[in-house]
Every structure is written in C-alpha cells, then in structure tokens.
Design a protein around this motif. Structure first.
Motif, short mmCIF file in Angstrom:
data_model
loop_
_atom_site.label_atom_id
_atom_site.label_comp_id
_atom_site.label_asym_id
_atom_site.label_seq_id
_atom_site.Cartn_x
_atom_site.Cartn_y
_atom_site.Cartn_z
N SER A 1 2.59 -3.59 -6.56
CA SER A 1 1.18 -3.21 -6.59
C SER A 1 0.36 -4.20 -5.79
CB SER A 1 0.66 -3.17 -8.03
OG SER A 1 0.67 -4.47 -8.59
N ARG A 2 -0.78 -3.72 -5.31
CA ARG A 2 -1.83 -4.60 -4.79
C ARG A 2 -3.11 -4.13 -5.46
NH1 ARG A 2 -2.73 -5.47 1.52
NH2 ARG A 2 -0.58 -6.18 1.30
N GLY A 3 -3.75 -5.03 -6.18
CA GLY A 3 -4.89 -4.59 -6.99
C GLY A 3 -4.40 -3.51 -7.92
N ASP A 4 -5.11 -2.36 -7.97
CA ASP A 4 -4.60 -1.31 -8.85
C ASP A 4 -3.88 -0.21 -8.07
OD1 ASP A 4 -6.84 -0.41 -7.68
OD2 ASP A 4 -8.03 -0.26 -9.53
N ARG A 5 -3.53 -0.49 -6.81
CA ARG A 5 -2.80 0.52 -6.04
C ARG A 5 -1.31 0.20 -6.03
NH1 ARG A 5 -6.42 0.89 -0.59
NH2 ARG A 5 -5.44 2.92 -0.28
N LEU A 6 -0.53 1.26 -6.24
CA LEU A 6 0.92 1.09 -6.13
C LEU A 6 1.28 1.17 -4.66
CD1 LEU A 6 2.17 3.23 -9.12
CD2 LEU A 6 1.95 0.76 -8.95
N LYS A 7 2.24 0.34 -4.23
CA LYS A 7 2.54 0.30 -2.80
C LYS A 7 3.98 -0.11 -2.57
CE LYS A 7 2.28 -4.46 -2.41
NZ LYS A 7 2.92 -5.42 -1.56
N VAL A 8 4.43 0.09 -1.33
CA VAL A 8 5.74 -0.41 -0.93
C VAL A 8 5.54 -1.24 0.32
CG1 VAL A 8 6.29 1.66 0.44
CG2 VAL A 8 8.11 0.17 -0.32
N ALA A 9 6.31 -2.33 0.44
CA ALA A 9 6.21 -3.18 1.63
C ALA A 9 7.40 -2.89 2.53
CB ALA A 9 6.20 -4.65 1.23
N SER A 10 7.13 -2.64 3.81
CA SER A 10 8.23 -2.40 4.75
C SER A 10 9.15 -3.63 4.79
CB SER A 10 7.67 -2.15 6.15
OG SER A 10 8.72 -2.28 7.09
N PRO A 11 10.46 -3.40 4.81
CA PRO A 11 11.36 -4.55 4.82
C PRO A 11 11.40 -5.27 6.16
CG PRO A 11 12.63 -2.52 4.97
CD PRO A 11 11.20 -2.12 4.75
N ILE A 12 10.83 -4.67 7.20
CA ILE A 12 10.95 -5.31 8.52
C ILE A 12 9.83 -6.33 8.73
CG2 ILE A 12 11.11 -4.94 11.00
CD1 ILE A 12 13.26 -3.27 10.31
N LYS B 1 6.89 -6.28 6.72
CA LYS B 1 6.21 -6.46 5.42
C LYS B 1 4.82 -5.84 5.30
CE LYS B 1 9.69 -9.23 4.43
NZ LYS B 1 10.93 -8.68 3.96
N GLN B 2 4.43 -4.93 6.19
CA GLN B 2 3.16 -4.24 5.95
C GLN B 2 3.33 -3.35 4.71
OE1 GLN B 2 4.61 -4.20 8.98
NE2 GLN B 2 3.11 -5.00 10.42
N SER B 3 2.25 -3.22 3.93
CA SER B 3 2.33 -2.42 2.71
C SER B 3 1.71 -1.04 2.91
CB SER B 3 1.59 -3.14 1.58
OG SER B 3 2.36 -4.24 1.16
N PHE B 4 2.29 -0.04 2.23
CA PHE B 4 1.79 1.32 2.30
C PHE B 4 1.53 1.83 0.88
CE2 PHE B 4 4.23 0.55 6.06
CZ PHE B 4 3.51 1.18 7.06
N ASP B 5 0.36 2.46 0.69
CA ASP B 5 0.00 3.03 -0.61
C ASP B 5 0.98 4.14 -0.97
OD1 ASP B 5 -1.26 4.73 -2.57
OD2 ASP B 5 -3.11 3.63 -2.18
N LEU B 6 1.59 4.05 -2.14
CA LEU B 6 2.58 5.06 -2.51
C LEU B 6 1.94 6.43 -2.75
CD1 LEU B 6 4.97 3.09 -4.92
CD2 LEU B 6 5.53 4.01 -2.68
N HIS B 7 0.68 6.45 -3.17
CA HIS B 7 0.02 7.72 -3.43
C HIS B 7 -0.41 8.43 -2.13
CE1 HIS B 7 -0.41 7.90 -7.79
NE2 HIS B 7 -0.54 6.58 -7.77
N THR B 8 -0.97 7.64 -1.19
CA THR B 8 -1.60 8.28 -0.03
C THR B 8 -0.86 8.03 1.28
OG1 THR B 8 -2.91 6.33 0.49
CG2 THR B 8 -3.86 7.87 -1.09
N GLY B 9 0.05 7.06 1.32
CA GLY B 9 0.73 6.73 2.56
C GLY B 9 -0.10 5.84 3.47
#
Lengths: 116, 883
Positions: free
Chosen positions: A68-79, A81-89
């Motif tokens: 998470s970042r703040g209250d948003r769920l996210k995934v960080a790219s393994p290459i 490390k930029q993060s993407f919101d899991l809900h919206t992309g």
C-alpha cells in the motif's frame, strides 16, 4: 451518464487458477484472450491488471510486490520499482503513465478474469 | 445548488482536451456543469507522446490516459468515435457527425492538429502513411507485415520525423530519413548539434539524407509505393539518387485542425489556427480553443506543456477565475532513439551581443552549446524581462540566454534555470558543460537548489514556482508525493522531480525539521531499530511485526527488508509460508531478474576454485538451455536468459552435478575471491584459496542489508584485491591481516586494517562479530563502507566493538552466526525437492505457453535479449501473439 460506442456485450470470463493457489501480497500471470494479465490477491481481494511494465517495456508486473501507499493498494514493478494502483492501474510515481485493468472474480473457488 | 445546470461541450478528447476534463472534475465543476465530450478517434485520450512505444512492446491500453470509470462520473459523458461537425453559434448548439445535437452554454475546441503532407505527386500511393494516432501506427504495422516491407522512409527530419523513424526501426525496416533542411531538427538545434545527433542516429543504422527535397513518390503497377525521387534542396547541391522503398511516412510538420471554427465564422490566423485571447477565448466569448488548434499570443504551440497550461486557464475561467495564458517556455528535453537532445531559451544566439561557449566532442558524439549575453554592464540595450528574477550582485558574469545539448543533457535543469534568471550564473560557466568530474575544480558545479530565485519555474508543465513548493513544505508537506498532490509539480512530464525532491530536502533542513530515517511509510523506525525489535521480541513474521509496530499493508521496501531480518535471525527456508510474499522477485525465484524479464543463474564457486567436471557440467547446462555465459568479477560463471519455467530444470541439473546456489540474487554474501596462493605461486606465503573457500562456505546464504563481497590474497602483492572488499584477508609471514569496509563499486574506497598478524581462528571470530554488528546496525541497502563512514567513532569504535568487545555483545554475535552456519541449506536444493515449491515456477498460471515477448538474437556466437527494434513484430506480440 452516456457512453456511446462501447462494447455492451457481457464479458467472457477466463479461468486463471484456484483462489487458494494465490498468496496474499503476490501475483501470478495469466493468459487471458492472448493478453498477459497480472492477477494479485491482497487478503481476500482480487485485482487484475496488464502484466506490461511501461517503464522497462517488459512483461513483469505480476512478479512485483503488492502493498500500500497511503490508503491505496499498489504493486511495485520489480524492474525499476515504479508503483501502480491495483484498483485503477494508474502509476503512482508518474501521473502520465498507467496500465490497463481488468475485472476479476472468484467463481466456485476459481479465479476468473474478464476477457475484454 | 440554485440555478439551472449548464452545459459545456468539449470538442476533442486528446491529451489537452482530457487534461481540461480532469482539471474541471478536480475543481468540482461537475456540481454545476454537464460536460459533454466528443472524441473522434475510436479510443478515448491516450499518451500520443509515447506513440512509438507501441512498436516496442506496449499495447494501446498501456497508453490510456483515462482512468477507468472516469466518464461514468455524474456530470460527464463522452461520445466515442463521433466528432462535432457543426458549431451553430446563433442557436447555441453543436451537431455531431452522427447527428447528436447538444445545446451549449460554453464550448471548448480541443481539436488538435493534423499531419502536413507535402503536395508531392504519388503521395496517395498505397504504402504512404502519416504518424499521429494509434490507428496510423496500426495501419503502418499491418501494411509492413502483410506486404513484407523491407525498406521504409520518413519524410521530415524534425522531432516527430525522428520518432517515426524510430518506429520504423522497431519494425525491423531499413530506415531512411529525408529532410529538406541541411540538418536534422532544424527548428531546435544548430549545425554542430545536428552533426552529433546525426552520427549517433546513423550508428543505430538509420540512413540520413539532408538538404534533400522529395519530388515524387514512385508507384508500382500494383499502386504500391516503389521508390522516391529527389531534388537537391539548394541549387548548389548535387541531385540525390533515387531510392527504392516499400513504405513512406510523412512527418513534415503539423497543421491546426481549425475547419470547425472556420466554418463557424470565428476569427482565424492568416496561416491557420483559431485566434484566442489571454483567457483562451475565441472571437465568440462562449467559445474557447486550447492546444494545437489555438493561435495564442500570436503563434501556434505544438507541444503538450503549453496545451496543458491552456487547459488550466480555461478550466479556471469556466469556474469564474481570471488566469491567463501569456505564452509558454518552449524548452524541450527529450530522448530520440535513445539520444538525449535538449534545446532551450535563445538556443541560436539571436540576441544582440550574444556569444556561445561550446563543447564539441566528435569521439563521444557529445555537443553542448551555451549562449551567453553581454556582461550586465553592457546590457543596457536588452529589453526582455529576463533579468527581473536575477539575484542582484556586482558580478560581471555573463548571463545564460539559452543553449543546445546533444548526447548528454544532465546539466539541462541547471542551465534552464540560469537562462530564466532564476539561478545565478557561476563565474566559470564552461565547467558546467565539460564532462562531469567527481573531484577537483569543477566538482559539484551544479550549484544547490538554494541558489534558485523564488520565482524560478520548477515545473513547466503545471507552472509551479520554487516559492509555491517552499510554501507547500512550510504548510506541512514533507515529501515529494505531498508536494505533487498539493501543487501538481512533477505530475506532468516528471522531468522536474529531482529538482522538487532536492528542494523539499533543502527546505526541511533549513527549517530545522528532523529528517527521519524511517524505513518507509509503514514503519516509523530505522532499519536498525526494527532489527532490534524483531530480535528482542522474537518476532517471527512480517504480519506480526506490521500489526504490532507498523501501519498499512507494507511495500516493496519494508517487505524484503523484514524478510532479510527474519532470514538472518531464523533458519527457515526463505520461501515458506508468509515469507514467500515478502521477497523481491530475485529472492522469490532464486535468480537475478534481467531487463527483458528473464533471469540469470549463478552457481557457487567457492574461492573461485572449480573442477573440470563442474566446468563441463555448467557448459552442458548452458548449451542445453541456450543460455548466455559470462565470467563474473567474483570468479564465477553467470548463466543468462533463463525463463521462469526453466529455472527449476536448470537447478536440478546443477545440483545433480554437485553445485549449489551462489546467492547472486540475494542481499547476502556473494563471493570470497582468492588468488592461487602458496600451493602454486612462487610468492605465496599462506594457502589463500583454502581460507577463501572456508570463509565462503561459512557465510554463504547470510542475509545482510546489502550484498557482501570478500577476498583473500596469499601475499602482499594482493592479487585478489582484498582491500576493495567488504572484508579482505591478506597473508603475512606470521598469519593474516584483516581489512574491512572496502568498496569497489559506486564509490571506491580502500578497506581499513582491523587487525594484523592474527591466526585463522581469530580471523573467523572477528569476522563473525563484524558481520553480525553490520547486519544489526546498518541501514537498508547500506554497504559496509558507507556504514563505517557514518559510524560514530569510526574505525576506533568498530575495533573496540569487534576486538575489545566494549558493548559486551560479542558472545551474542557469535551465537547468532553459529546458528546461521548450522541452519544453512541450499535454497535451490530445498526448492527442487518439493513439488509444491516447484509449482511456483510457471510463466503463466493458466497455460503452458511461454512468453512470446522474450526474444533473443545471436551476438558473438551467444544469445542476448533482442532490443525493441530487433523484435519481429513486437506490437502484435504485446497484444498476445496468436489469438
């Protein structure tokens, strides 16, 4: 609201794997209608987004760490490390970048993703 | 709540049109307005600037700018695939191509532009294209693949032309660029800059024809493009030879799409474009125009940043504000075919009295030109407001007016700020454009952010100044994310983020705010504090630690960091239970992720000693799996190009041959390198290889804050380079000298002598203590050298802890290390022995297919990942290959 010219057809659901194969906080990659889709489980919620990482131009998002970042769920790219919101992309580190998201559900214990 | 709702029609859903919608929604306009958007293309707004990435593996979805559900919000609607064709100002309505009629209170024209196709005969032949939309690119790709094109040409050597050339290269075509002007990018850079750009572009295999006018596109009997004929652009030039091509892309500039405004009778510019005032209003106050279709401040603006500024102005005006568009900075910095190109301010030095300092290196193909004005005393004739923001002073230093950078644009931010008068010019300006030096004169010539004037424009996409960012920090923002949310700085192209980050740090320090060393937003503790908590409270899992001492769900920073602590303190297999979800992809797949998504595998070769049979086994594995092999700096062999599904099979073979994991993937001990030592060497005084093997086997698999590298040398000649390692041992006549905290990487630093002439047992005892002390107290990703530099008391203190046991912790350190040594198991072996663990290694969870996007080419007899332009049809692959 009015949306014209979008596909009104009911989506086709494609099987991914049994829900209990998924580990919370991690992803798997599924082929859905020929597209690479990253499927994540966070606790009991499911998310599906494109496996393509626009920054590295490689298909790796399913191998990132979810969190998470703040209250948003996210995934960080393994290459890089930029993060993407899991809900919206949406990319949380670069407002100009986002990846596609897909509908996902559990049906009879089976994870399914909507084929667009 | 009172009054009727009003209707706003937005004609066009490109990047600028959509930015307008986003700003309106953010500012709450939908409480009063119904906003109806017409989007002519079959897809809603996408990132046109990144169009060429479609040929490098991205899919159209990857370029989307519209958040899912955006148009489902109350007050918004969109007609996709439909364009406004009539603007009836008398009746106050628009009518679309499909006959949709909407009565409006206000209209915004955001219709963009169309590519200009020069009127050469044959331009309508099959195989001629323009380069503007996703559809254009798809048409190019489809034609190229369906007809087996081999050679493509781009007419136009400007910014867009080179982008198009890049796209053709990505398709695997022999690519030509034909430019009328005598150089590439004539509008932005000068002859010498163009020469540097040209040689770099030619290195990539693109053929460049400058000073060449296309006179005809030659058509074959089947109606398809067959070739091109040219004339010299200047009468002196020799007539260029004809060219055989299969495909032509016109990218010779753009023209505003203004026909809608023209037929509605709005005021137009002489050469096209809808005339607007400072409010971006056309000659009809109810109609606005923004972006590339608008003629604002007397000119057209063909970049996205000014378009975004116009969108912000119109949103503000619609909501009753009074913001104005008074022009925009056309400075550009971009990467064209991997080459940095930047141009800013008075790049060509047209200001009276201007002169240029240039750095032109034909070997590295780097060109930098900084245009300076006359010294301030002689600057009476200058009229612009350029000096208004300059910090006052008596310096006779000449002001920076503009410049051009090709091949290396690292000083761009600094120079742009100087050209805007927002940062003082240093006395020896030439040092700024010389290649970076890390020491001596000129080091750090980039000045600090503190030198920026208050009105310095930091984010040009969203017009945010230094003052605004400082105010945001003063109001409580403590990080870049906060400043972004609060000011929008850095949310456009993102190029200013390093500056924003520097400013935030500078302001916080200046305000005396404690800059905390928290691991991440989920734990308000440093790594050292967390380690102590985990150890003291015997915490066994991440979720336990998070619920007791953290918040949120964790992230890619804290999860692997905590996994590493748990691995150091426990001895469980790192991929069991919850731990599996914490590991970086490298640890998760026990291999090293490479740029194309494949992995590399490194078996352990303790001390660099390897038997012929093991060498043969590694060779067989590499051959059978088609892996690229390279000898590493740590005396072992790295095998590259393994897919996830191949990894367990590769390990099975290596484990069967008696090898084990080299932990090249982990923040852990890597190698203990050695020279051959006394057994063979005439000069060796001790058996360095044996000690290296013992140390490597003792500390293998030890998880630490960062990787740990080591070496043992058999005499003072130091062939193993032990003094550049995290720990290094050098043989003496009497025993061994132990060095610690050396580094050869980012910032080379010699190791320091911790103890001399000690015996083998003492070496191991001190190392056990040293490593555990480091693991407990270092920050995440802090190598031993940096750790020592920050350690209060430095080497003396370290020696007192490790040798004299001044903290009384040495017994604990030794127990912790003994547990590690006893608990070590090879992670590969543990994986291949367990079918459940093996099941994880699949490319697709629901298919046995492999990833089509992983493509190799052969170079020097071995495979390597294909670069985007070498892939057969990457755009098709991005969509998933076969249907």
């Amino acid at each position: 609201m009015t949306i014209t010219e979008t596909h009104a057809l009911a989506p086709t659901w494609v099987d991914v794997c049994p829900f209990d194969w998924l580990i919370s906080g991690r992803g798997v990659c599924a082929l859905v209608g020929g597209r690479q889709v990253a499927v994540f489980r966070v606790d009991d919620e499911l998310f599906a987004l494109s496996n393509f990482d626009p920054f590295s131009q490689s298909f790796v998002l399913s191998r990132g760490i979810a969190g998470s970042r703040g209250d948003r769920l996210k995934v960080a790219s393994p290459i890089f490390k930029q993060s993407f919101d899991l809900h919206t992309g949406a990319c949380l580190d670069d407002a100009t970048v986002s990846v596609a998201t897909y509908a996902a559900r559990v049906s009879d214990g089976q994870v399914q993703v909507a084929c667009p | 709540m009172s009054g009727r709702r009003r209707t706003l029609v937005v004609a066009g859903n490109g990047m600028v049109g959509h930015r307008l919608l986003e700003t309106l929604v953010e500012r709450g306009a939908t409480a009063e307005w119904d906003i109806v958007t017409f989007c002519e293309e079959p897809r809603v707004a996408y990132d046109r600037v990144a169009l060429s990435s479609l040929f490098a593996g991205a899919s159209p979805e990857d370029l989307e700018l519209v958040r899912p559900g955006f148009f489902e919000q109350v007050g918004l609607s969109v007609h996709v695939g439909d364009a406004v064709t009539t603007l009836d100002r008398e009746r106050g309505c628009v009518v679309s191509q499909r006959g949709v009629r909407v009565d409006y209170d206000a209209v915004v024209l955001a219709t963009g532009s169309v590519p200009f196709v020069p009127p050469v005969p044959g331009r309508d032949a099959r195989g001629c294209f323009v380069y503007r939309t996703v559809d254009d690119l798809e048409a190019i790709r489809d034609f190229a693949t369906a007809t087996g094109c081999r050679v493509g040409a781009v007419v136009g050597g400007g910014l867009l032309g080179l982008e198009a050339a890049n796209a053709l290269k990505s398709l695997g075509l022999e690519t030509h660029v034909v430019e009328f002007a005598p150089r590439l990018m004539p509008a932005q850079i000068d002859d010498r800059g163009s020469a540097a750009l040209r040689s770099r572009v030619e290195e990539l295999g693109v053929v460049v024809h400058t000073g060449t006018a296309t006179s005809e596109i030659v058509r074959g009997s089947d109606g398809r493009v067959k070739g091109m004929r040219f004339t010299a652009a200047s009468p002196q030039g020799a007539a260029p030879e004809d060219l055989s091509v299969d495909l032509v892309v016109f990218s010779a500039g753009i023209r505003p799409r203004d026909d809608l405004a023209r037929s509605a009778g709005l005021a137009m510019g002489e050469r096209g474009g809808v005339v607007v005032d400072e409010a971006c209003r056309t000659s009809d106050p109810a109609v606005y125009a923004i972006g590339e279709c608008a003629l604002a401040v007397g000119r057209l603006w063909g970049l996205v940043a000014p378009g975004y500024q116009m969108a912000a102005v119109v949103a503000d005006r619609i909501l009753g504000g009074d913001r104005s568009f008074t022009g925009s900075d056309l400075s550009t910095k971009l990467k064209l075919m991997g080459v940095d190109v930047a141009s800013f301010g008075d790049a060509f030095g047209t200001t009276p009295g201007a002169e240029a300092i240039t750095f032109d290196d034909p070997v590295t193909k780097v060109y930098k030109r900084v245009v300076v004005g006359p010294a301030p005393a002689a600057a009476d004739g200058r009229t612009s407001g350029r000096t208004s923001g300059r910090t006052s002073g008596t310096t006779s230093v000449r002001p920076v007016l503009g410049g051009i950078l090709v091949g290396d644009a690292t000083m761009y931010d600094t120079l742009v700020q100087m050209s805007r008068g927002a940062m003082p010019t240093p006395e020896r300006l030439e040092l700024l454009i010389f290649p970076a030096r890390t020491t001596g004169e000129g080091a750090g010539a980039g000045l600090g952010v503190g030198a920026l004037a208050g009105n310095a424009l930091i984010c040009s996409c969203n017009t945010v100044t230094k003052e605004q960012i400082c105010a945001a920090v003063a109001d409580g923002c403590t990080d870049v994310a906060g400043v972004k949310a609060c000011t929008r700085a850095g949310t456009g192209c993102g190029g200013c983020i390093p500056l924003v980050s520097g400013l935030v740090r500078h302001e916080l320090l200046a305000a005396g705010v404690e800059v905390r060393n928290d691991l991440c937003e989920h734990f308000a503790f440093s790594r050292q504090e967390l380690f102590d908590i985990v150890r003291a409270q015997r915490i066994g899992s991440f979720s336990e630690l998070l619920s007791a001492h953290g918040r949120g769900r964790g992230c890619e920073i804290c999860k692997p960091a905590v996994a590493s602590m748990l691995a150091t303190l426990g001895d469980a297999y790192i991929l069991d239970g919850e731990q599996a979800s914490l590991q970086d992809t490298n640890d998760h797949f026990l291999a090293n992720l490479q740029r194309d998504g494949t992995y590399s595998v490194v078996p352990r070769v303790p001390g660099g000693e390897i038997t012929p049979d093991q060498l043969i086994a590694i060779g067989h594995v590499a051959k059978d799996f088609g892996l690229y092999t390279k000898i590493t700096g740590g005396q072992r062999i790295d095998l590259f190009g393994a897919r996830v599904d191949q990894l367990p099979h590769i390990w099975q073979r290596l484990v069967d041959a008696g090898m084990e994991s080299g932990h090249a993937y982990g923040k852990a001990l890597r190698t203990v390198k050695s020279c051959v030592g006394r057994n063979w060497c005439r000069f060796g005084v001790q058996d360095s290889t044996a000690l290296a093997i013992d140390l490597e086997l003792r500390y293998r698999g030890l998880r630490s804050p960062h990787k740990v590298k080591a070496a043992v040398s058999g005499c003072s000649r130091e062939c193993a380079e032990a003094q550049s390692k995290d720990f290094g041992v050098i043989a003496t006549e009497q025993g061994w000298n132990l060095y610690v905290c050396g580094n050869g990487g980012l910032k080379p630093q010699h190791g320091v002598l911790l103890a001399s002439d000690i015996d083998r047992e003492t070496v191991i005892r001190y190392l056990d203590r040293f490593l555990m002390f480091y693991i407990r107290t270092a920050d995440r990703l802090e190598r031993t050298a940096t750790w020592l530099n920050k350690l209060d008391g430095g080497l003396d203190y370290l020696r007192r802890v490790v040798v004299d046991d001044c903290l009384g912790l040495c017994a604990e350190f030794e127990v912790d290390m003994a547990r590690h040594v006893a608990g070590y198991r090879c992670e590969w072996k543990a994986t291949i022995e367990d079918p459940e663990r093996m099941a994880r290694f699949r490319t697709f969870v629901n298919s046995d297919r492999t990833d089509d996007n992983v493509v190799f080419v052969t170079e020097r007899g071995q495979p390597r990942p294909a670069y985007a332009h070498e892939k057969p049809d990457p755009a098709l692959l991005a969509l998933g290959g076969t249907p």
